[in-house]
Write a protein that holds these residues in place. Structure first.
Motif, PDB file in Angstrom:
ATOM      1  N   PRO A  33      -5.897  13.863-105.888  1.00  0.00           N
ATOM      2  CA  PRO A  33      -6.193  12.354-106.269  1.00  0.00           C
ATOM      3  C   PRO A  33      -6.807  11.881-106.069  1.00  0.00           C
ATOM      4  O   PRO A  33      -8.071  12.011-105.012  1.00  0.00           O
ATOM      5  CB  PRO A  33      -4.517  11.369-106.022  1.00  0.00           C
ATOM      6  CG  PRO A  33      -3.481  12.282-105.387  1.00  0.00           C
ATOM      7  CD  PRO A  33      -4.850  13.775-105.181  1.00  0.00           C
ATOM      8  N   ASN A  34      -7.439  10.275-106.610  1.00  0.00           N
ATOM      9  CA  ASN A  34      -9.237   9.615-106.946  1.00  0.00           C
ATOM     10  C   ASN A  34      -9.871  10.985-106.509  1.00  0.00           C
ATOM     11  O   ASN A  34     -11.539  10.283-106.321  1.00  0.00           O
ATOM     12  CB  ASN A  34      -9.082   9.002-104.976  1.00  0.00           C
ATOM     13  CG  ASN A  34      -7.702   8.444-105.049  1.00  0.00           C
ATOM     14  OD1 ASN A  34      -7.199   7.581-106.114  1.00  0.00           O
ATOM     15  ND2 ASN A  34      -7.185   8.584-104.302  1.00  0.00           N
ATOM     16  N   VAL A  50     -14.395   9.234-100.512  1.00  0.00           N
ATOM     17  CA  VAL A  50     -15.106  10.599 -99.524  1.00  0.00           C
ATOM     18  C   VAL A  50     -14.137  11.013 -99.214  1.00  0.00           C
ATOM     19  O   VAL A  50     -12.883  11.529 -98.799  1.00  0.00           O
ATOM     20  CB  VAL A  50     -15.982   9.744 -98.172  1.00  0.00           C
ATOM     21  CG1 VAL A  50     -15.215   9.453 -97.110  1.00  0.00           C
ATOM     22  CG2 VAL A  50     -16.693  10.895 -97.705  1.00  0.00           C
ATOM     23  N   SER A  51     -14.732  12.793 -99.276  1.00  0.00           N
ATOM     24  CA  SER A  51     -13.863  13.749 -99.280  1.00  0.00           C
ATOM     25  C   SER A  51     -13.325  13.965 -97.367  1.00  0.00           C
ATOM     26  O   SER A  51     -14.712  13.486 -97.171  1.00  0.00           O
ATOM     27  CB  SER A  51     -14.803  15.147 -99.331  1.00  0.00           C
ATOM     28  OG  SER A  51     -15.706  15.355 -98.540  1.00  0.00           O
ATOM     29  N   GLY A  52     -12.285  14.365 -96.961  1.00  0.00           N
ATOM     30  CA  GLY A  52     -12.561  14.947 -95.879  1.00  0.00           C
ATOM     31  C   GLY A  52     -13.084  16.023 -95.151  1.00  0.00           C
ATOM     32  O   GLY A  52     -13.686  15.862 -93.439  1.00  0.00           O
ATOM     33  N   GLU A  63      -7.995  19.651-100.008  1.00  0.00           N
ATOM     34  CA  GLU A  63      -9.162  18.874 -99.558  1.00  0.00           C
ATOM     35  C   GLU A  63      -8.374  17.434-100.299  1.00  0.00           C
ATOM     36  O   GLU A  63      -7.370  17.014-100.764  1.00  0.00           O
ATOM     37  CB  GLU A  63     -10.716  18.861-100.520  1.00  0.00           C
ATOM     38  CG  GLU A  63     -11.626  17.934 -99.872  1.00  0.00           C
ATOM     39  CD  GLU A  63     -12.447  18.241 -99.123  1.00  0.00           C
ATOM     40  OE1 GLU A  63     -11.486  17.452 -98.001  1.00  0.00           O
ATOM     41  OE2 GLU A  63     -13.104  18.398 -98.721  1.00  0.00           O
ATOM     42  N   THR A  64      -9.032  16.860 -99.863  1.00  0.00           N
ATOM     43  CA  THR A  64      -8.438  15.104-100.091  1.00  0.00           C
ATOM     44  C   THR A  64      -9.625  14.303-100.282  1.00  0.00           C
ATOM     45  O   THR A  64     -10.760  14.198 -99.337  1.00  0.00           O
ATOM     46  CB  THR A  64      -7.414  14.262 -98.954  1.00  0.00           C
ATOM     47  OG1 THR A  64      -8.062  14.197 -97.580  1.00  0.00           O
ATOM     48  CG2 THR A  64      -6.256  15.275 -98.747  1.00  0.00           C
ATOM     49  N   CYS A  65      -9.484  12.875-100.751  1.00  0.00           N
ATOM     50  CA  CYS A  65     -10.738  11.881-100.822  1.00  0.00           C
ATOM     51  C   CYS A  65     -10.089  10.633-100.476  1.00  0.00           C
ATOM     52  O   CYS A  65      -8.740  10.363-101.039  1.00  0.00           O
ATOM     53  CB  CYS A  65     -10.720  11.713-102.316  1.00  0.00           C
ATOM     54  SG  CYS A  65     -11.516  13.285-103.198  1.00  0.00           S
TER      55      CYS A  65
END
Length: 526
Positions: A33-34, A50-52, A63-65
């Motif tokens: 998401p995002n 911003v990415s984790g 990966e997360t945003c």
């Protein structure tokens, strides 16, 4: 000021923005998401995220945003911008401008505020050790981080204010903890040091923190629900006390035969307890309005402190009276009590509440009760004076009991009868309840006997008004005579009213019936 790019030298923000572009070719059909797909091979976080891992382009499927907001300050603080507000995903931070600008650093300064969408699933409430076994603690906000640059480890001149949006709305919340992530040798844990709760409602929690780190809100559900029996005992006992306190106050006001300094003390104590119990019954759960709840909490704080102060004056007067039994010197006692009575009885509680309200006004009213917060020891603004008062009153009680015992032993056996001794012992024991010494049971609600102590505390202290009415009214011979006098007057007034009603119904021209016999007349038989 700007928030989209950073000038050279702010290396501490690279972890937020990232600068590494991996050269891995893969499909980006499952971007988080995002995030958006780039060249059908990589994912990149959208603007404001911003990415984790800190990478601009990534292919890692987990990966997360995370949302981020930054402020860059290139000049000094002005009056128009003393405080900066950074807001991301319904979470916000207020930080003072002087804490962002670092005087010993060349070039601009910056602050970053980031909200992690899924970090709370990893460093969850299991890393929080400052809780009871009976409480079920869970993370009820996103984890947020804040940092200042170019130097990160700086002390703050003023606390930052953090506002968190709740992930879940739960009406059975009992405790709220403002925490930050503290790195330890074992890895890390959630800690409350330097973070304090300001306000909480159904949707948001507001905290103050004296440093910058990663923050979150933990909430506790207490498995031990409210005991319905204790609730019934409280309401029944307080209702009975309200009735007895009202009757006692009316007695002290209307019975002129007993009016003296001692009666004035009883009257003021009855009034304070009556108002405190009444406000407790109708207002303790009025938590919908923050302002109203704070006012109710402040009023309860004052009324109960005033009641305890009058209990202290009761104990002092009882001791002075007992001490002067051998030498009749009531005039000096009355002069002393009249001089200090009202300034101490109502002035001292007002000073304590004023200091408490001026120092931490936001600690009046909690999420569940209109009472004082437990954070930062604020509750000791009430418990401290109460502990001191019932300790002093306990000393007074012991001294009075010792004086009376010596006095009784000096009297002859005819005067000191068994009946009088029993009555005196009963009244002396009742003074323990009247003087508030039984409130110490509240501190004994720990361990295996907690439930028993809770019942004793609730039953005894909810009946304090009953003991006042019993000892000072029902067991007083002067009051008993006054009650009998009032009762005879009521019966006489009622009989005269009935006679007047009967005569008015007959009228002056009405003729008596054949069977009527009037005074002075003898009914004849023919």
């Amino acid at each position: 000021m700007q928030g989209s790019s950073l000038p050279p030298g702010l290396c501490f923000l690279l972890c937020f923005f990232g600068a590494v572009t991996p050269k891995i070719k893969a499909s980006c059909a499952n971007c988080p998401p995002n995030a958006s797909c780039v060249n059908n091979s990589h994912c990149t976080c959208n603007s404001g995220y911003v990415s984790g891992s800190g990478q601009k382009l990534f292919t890692f499927p987990l990966e997360t945003c995370n949302a981020i907001e930054t402020r860059v300050i290139t000049d000094n603080c002005s009056e128009e911008r003393q405080t900066f507000n950074l807001n991301i995903q319904m979470n916000s931070m207020d930080i003072h401008c002087n804490d962002i600008i670092q005087e010993d650093t060349q070039g601009p300064s910056a602050v970053a505020f980031i909200s992690y969408s899924s970090l709370g699933n990893i460093i969850n409430a299991t890393f929080f050790e400052e809780t009871d076994e009976k409480e079920r603690v869970f993370l009820n906000s996103q984890v947020v981080s804040a940092a200042i640059g170019p130097k990160r480890n700086v002390s703050l001149s003023k606390s930052v204010t953090l506002t968190f949006q709740h992930v879940k709305t739960n009406h059975s919340i009992k405790k709220v903890f403002c925490v930050y992530w503290e790195t330890t040798k074992q890895g890390g844990l959630w800690s409350r040091d330097g973070c304090f709760l300001i306000h909480v409602n159904k949707s948001h929690t507001m905290c103050n923190c004296s440093h910058l780190s990663s923050f979150a809100v933990l909430m506790a559900l207490t498995s031990q629900e409210e005991d319905p029996v204790l609730t019934i005992i409280t309401y029944v006992g307080l209702s009975l006390s309200l009735l007895c306190l009202l009757l006692a106050a009316l007695t002290f006001l209307l019975c002129k035969a007993i009016q003296n300094t001692s009666t004035s003390l009883h009257l003021q104590l009855s009034i304070c307890l009556f108002l405190a119990h009444l406000l407790f019954l109708v207002g303790i759960d009025q938590t919908e309005s923050k302002v109203l709840c704070a006012i109710i909490a402040g009023a309860l704080h004052y009324l109960y402190l005033a009641a305890f102060t009058w209990m202290l004056l009761e104990g002092l007067h009882l001791f002075l009276t007992a001490r002067n039994l051998t030498v009749v010197n009531y005039s000096s006692i009355n002069r002393l009590m009249k001089w200090i009575m009202f300034p101490v009885g109502y002035g001292v509680p007002a000073v304590i509440v004023a200091i408490s309200a001026a120092s931490r006004p936001h600690f009046y009213g909690t999420a569940n009760r209109c009472w004082l917060h437990l954070d930062q020891g604020f509750i000791w603004g009430f418990l401290g004076p109460v502990c001191a008062i019932f300790s002093v009153n306990l000393v007074f009680f012991i001294l009075v009991f010792w004086i009376l015992k010596r006095k009784l032993s000096s009297l002859n056996s005819e005067v000191s009868t068994i009946q009088n001794t029993r009555m005196l012992a009963f009244k002396a024991t009742a003074q323990l309840f009247i003087l508030g010494c039984t409130w110490c049971l509240g501190f004994l609600q720990v361990g295996p006997a907690a439930q028993v102590m809770a019942y004793l505390f609730t039953i005894i202290n909810s009946l304090q008004g009953f003991f006042i009415f019993l000892v000072y009214c029902l067991l007083s011979q002067q009051v008993q005579k006054q009650y009998q006098k009032w009762f005879r007057e009521i019966v006489k007034s009622k009989s005269e009213s009935e006679a007047y009603t009967l005569s008015s119904k007959m009228g002056p021209d009405s003729k008596p019936s054949e069977g009527d016999v009037f005074p002075g007349q003898v009914k004849r038989k023919y």
